[in-house]
Design an enzyme around this catalytic site. Structure first.
Site, PDB file in Angstrom:
ATOM      1  N   TYR A 148       1.222  -1.074  -0.158  1.00 14.46           N
ATOM      2  CA  TYR A 148       0.106   0.028   0.185  1.00 14.46           C
ATOM      3  C   TYR A 148       0.821   1.379   0.232  1.00 14.46           C
ATOM      4  O   TYR A 148       0.474   2.261  -0.768  1.00 14.46           O
ATOM      5  CB  TYR A 148      -0.602   0.112   0.909  1.00 14.46           C
ATOM      6  CG  TYR A 148      -1.929   2.261   1.633  1.00 14.46           C
ATOM      7  CD1 TYR A 148      -3.337   1.535   0.485  1.00 14.46           C
ATOM      8  CD2 TYR A 148      -1.556   2.329   1.930  1.00 14.46           C
ATOM      9  CE1 TYR A 148      -4.287   2.376   0.768  1.00 14.46           C
ATOM     10  CE2 TYR A 148      -2.745   3.059   2.692  1.00 14.46           C
ATOM     11  CZ  TYR A 148      -3.516   3.540   1.886  1.00 14.46           C
ATOM     12  OH  TYR A 148      -4.799   4.257   2.404  1.00 14.46           O
ATOM     13  N   ASP A 149       1.437   1.351   1.214  1.00 14.45           N
ATOM     14  CA  ASP A 149       2.634   2.453   1.029  1.00 14.45           C
ATOM     15  C   ASP A 149       4.024   2.768  -0.429  1.00 14.45           C
ATOM     16  O   ASP A 149       3.344   3.463  -0.573  1.00 14.45           O
ATOM     17  CB  ASP A 149       3.916   2.971   2.146  1.00 14.45           C
ATOM     18  CG  ASP A 149       3.280   1.971   3.508  1.00 14.45           C
ATOM     19  OD1 ASP A 149       1.657   2.242   3.377  1.00 14.45           O
ATOM     20  OD2 ASP A 149       3.884   2.066   4.667  1.00 14.45           O
ATOM     21  N   GLY A 151       2.642   1.582  -2.921  1.00 10.80           N
ATOM     22  CA  GLY A 151       1.947   1.595  -4.635  1.00 10.80           C
ATOM     23  C   GLY A 151       1.568   3.037  -4.418  1.00 10.80           C
ATOM     24  O   GLY A 151       1.088   3.372  -5.359  1.00 10.80           O
ATOM     25  N   GLY A 210      -1.558   0.652  22.736  1.00 18.02           N
ATOM     26  CA  GLY A 210      -2.715   1.818  23.018  1.00 18.02           C
ATOM     27  C   GLY A 210      -2.274   3.017  22.819  1.00 18.02           C
ATOM     28  O   GLY A 210      -2.816   4.658  22.843  1.00 18.02           O
ATOM     29  N   PRO A 275       2.590   2.135  12.252  1.00 11.05           N
ATOM     30  CA  PRO A 275       3.226   3.568  12.495  1.00 11.05           C
ATOM     31  C   PRO A 275       2.817   4.277  14.360  1.00 11.05           C
ATOM     32  O   PRO A 275       2.173   3.880  14.320  1.00 11.05           O
ATOM     33  CB  PRO A 275       2.761   4.701  11.723  1.00 11.05           C
ATOM     34  CG  PRO A 275       2.843   4.210  10.718  1.00 11.05           C
ATOM     35  CD  PRO A 275       1.645   2.386  11.139  1.00 11.05           C
ATOM     36  N   GLN A 277       3.579   6.709  15.077  1.00  7.22           N
ATOM     37  CA  GLN A 277       2.920   8.401  15.707  1.00  7.22           C
ATOM     38  C   GLN A 277       2.210   9.151  14.100  1.00  7.22           C
ATOM     39  O   GLN A 277       3.566   9.098  13.325  1.00  7.22           O
ATOM     40  CB  GLN A 277       3.831   9.786  16.409  1.00  7.22           C
ATOM     41  CG  GLN A 277       5.229   9.437  15.527  1.00  7.22           C
ATOM     42  CD  GLN A 277       6.090  10.110  16.591  1.00  7.22           C
ATOM     43  OE1 GLN A 277       5.835  10.927  17.577  1.00  7.22           O
ATOM     44  NE2 GLN A 277       7.408  10.204  15.849  1.00  7.22           N
TER      45      GLN A 277
END
Ligand code: NAD
Ligand code: UDP
Length: 314
Positions: A148-149, A151, A210, A275, A277
């Site tokens: 995805y990234d 792409g 989290g 990721p 942040q």
């Protein structure tokens, strides 16, 4: 159709963002062709327009070329949720590269302007915080998010090479996490997961502790930003997102507080390359588009929860 009316092609128009964009264009009295292969899109999302004289629906996969007479191409076709884009990563890379290549070829042939839905994922797991457009990113080329990234990164490259070689008019939106009504219940993204889990009385699944952050933009704000970008003079890339940054635990607490404060959290492993942040710098959008988000997270969550309540009860 009047001379000022635009003929719009919205790829991925039956999806979450695409269907809200279709609504805005149709409500403005424009001509819309909605193109989708229904991988993560639903006919129900655009059902209200079927049969309308300025609306057409085309089942098509953007990895194949297509000929249509249009003035504007809003190129959104691509699964956006990690669960869905990792389902068949080779197909995701093909959709990003071939899909953008085919839509740029169409734009060039018919002289249309093309807006490409890029993503904050081009910044990868960022070492610069918050992220301005000038940051070149930190993407793992062989990780599970790379389909995805990378792409989207090569899709941006293709757009700029079409602009340089052929003078094609392009607009690049780097979209940050967006949420709102019509997200799929099984979409896998964090806002929909937490709301659906809470409405079903299940524990909320926190990946990692989290403590990773995201900045959540309500879909109506995003669509306004996309429209201003398409109609403006700046090619981009321009960040479109809400700078309000929250930890995933804070988001879980907000959702739980609104639906059922007695629910538990379940801690699950943090996925590879998630990721840590993410927060957009939106100075460019403010200056070039006069755009900034107007809907705070709490208000957007209320509207999203109300939509899920209706759909889950149906
Ligand atoms: P979505 O999954 O709801 O919508 C994508 C749409 O594209 C779906 O209708 C799907 O069926 C269609 N599609 C997928 N592959 C296709 C193909 N090969 N041919 C034709 N149609 C195809 O996702 P979304 O959240 O609406 O995202 C829309 C666009 O915005 C995507 O390009 C995505 O990468 C980008 N984006 C979204 C976000 C976000 O937070 N929603 C963030 C960054 C970028
Ligand atoms: N996430 C989570 N629980 C979930 C789904 C996601 O804690 O049920 C986390 C995920 O690990 C990530 C963040 O929420 O850190 C946003 O995930 P999402 O899939 O919505 O988007 P993206 O990672 O592409 O920003």
């Amino acid at each position: 159709m009047t001379a000022s009316q635009k003929r719009n092609l919205v790829t991925g128009g039956a999806g979450f963002v695409g269907s809200h964009l279709v609504d805005r264009l149709m409500e403005a009295g424009e001509d819309v062709i909605c193109l989708d292969n229904y991988f993560t899109g639903r006919k129900a999302n655009i059902a209200r327009w079927i049969g309308h004289p300025t609306f057409e629906l085309v089942r098509h996969d953007v990895t194949e070329p297509i000929s249509l007479e249009v003035d504007r191409i809003w190129h959104l076709a691509c699964p956006a949720s990690p669960v869905h884009y990792q389902h068949n990563p080779i197909k995701t890379a093909k959709t990003s590269f071939l899909g953008t290549y085919n839509m740029l070829g169409l734009a060039r042939r018919v002289g249309a302007r093309l807006l490409m839905a890029s993503t904050s994922e081009v910044y990868g797991d960022p070492e610069v915080h918050p992220q301005p457009e000038s940051y070149r990113g930190s993407v793992n080329t062989h990780g599970i998010r790379a389909c995805y990234d990378e792409g989207k990164r090569v899709a941006e490259t293709l757009c700029f090479d079409y602009q340089r070689m052929h003078g094609t008019e392009i607009r690049i939106a780097r979209i940050f996490n967006t949420y709102g009504p019509r997200m799929l219940a099984d979409d896998g993204r964090v806002v929909s997961n937490f709301i659906v889990q809470a409405l079903r009385g299940e524990p909320l699944t926190l990946y990692g502790e989290g403590s990773q952050t995201r900045s959540f933009c309500f879909v109506d704000d995003l669509v306004e930003g996309l429209i201003r970008l398409m109609n403006g003079e700046h090619s981009g890339p321009i960040n479109i997102g809400n700078p309000g940054e929250f930890t995933i635990r804070q988001l879980a607490e907000l959702v739980r507080e609104r639906i059922d404060p007695s629910l538990d959290f379940t801690l699950l492993p943090l996925p590879q390359d998630d990721p840590l942040q993410r927060q957009p710098v939106i100075t460019l959008a403010q200056q070039e588009l006069g755009w900034e988000p107007t809907i705070p997270l709490r208000a957007g969550l209320e509207r999203t929860i109300a939509d899920f309540r209706c759909r889950l009860a149906a």
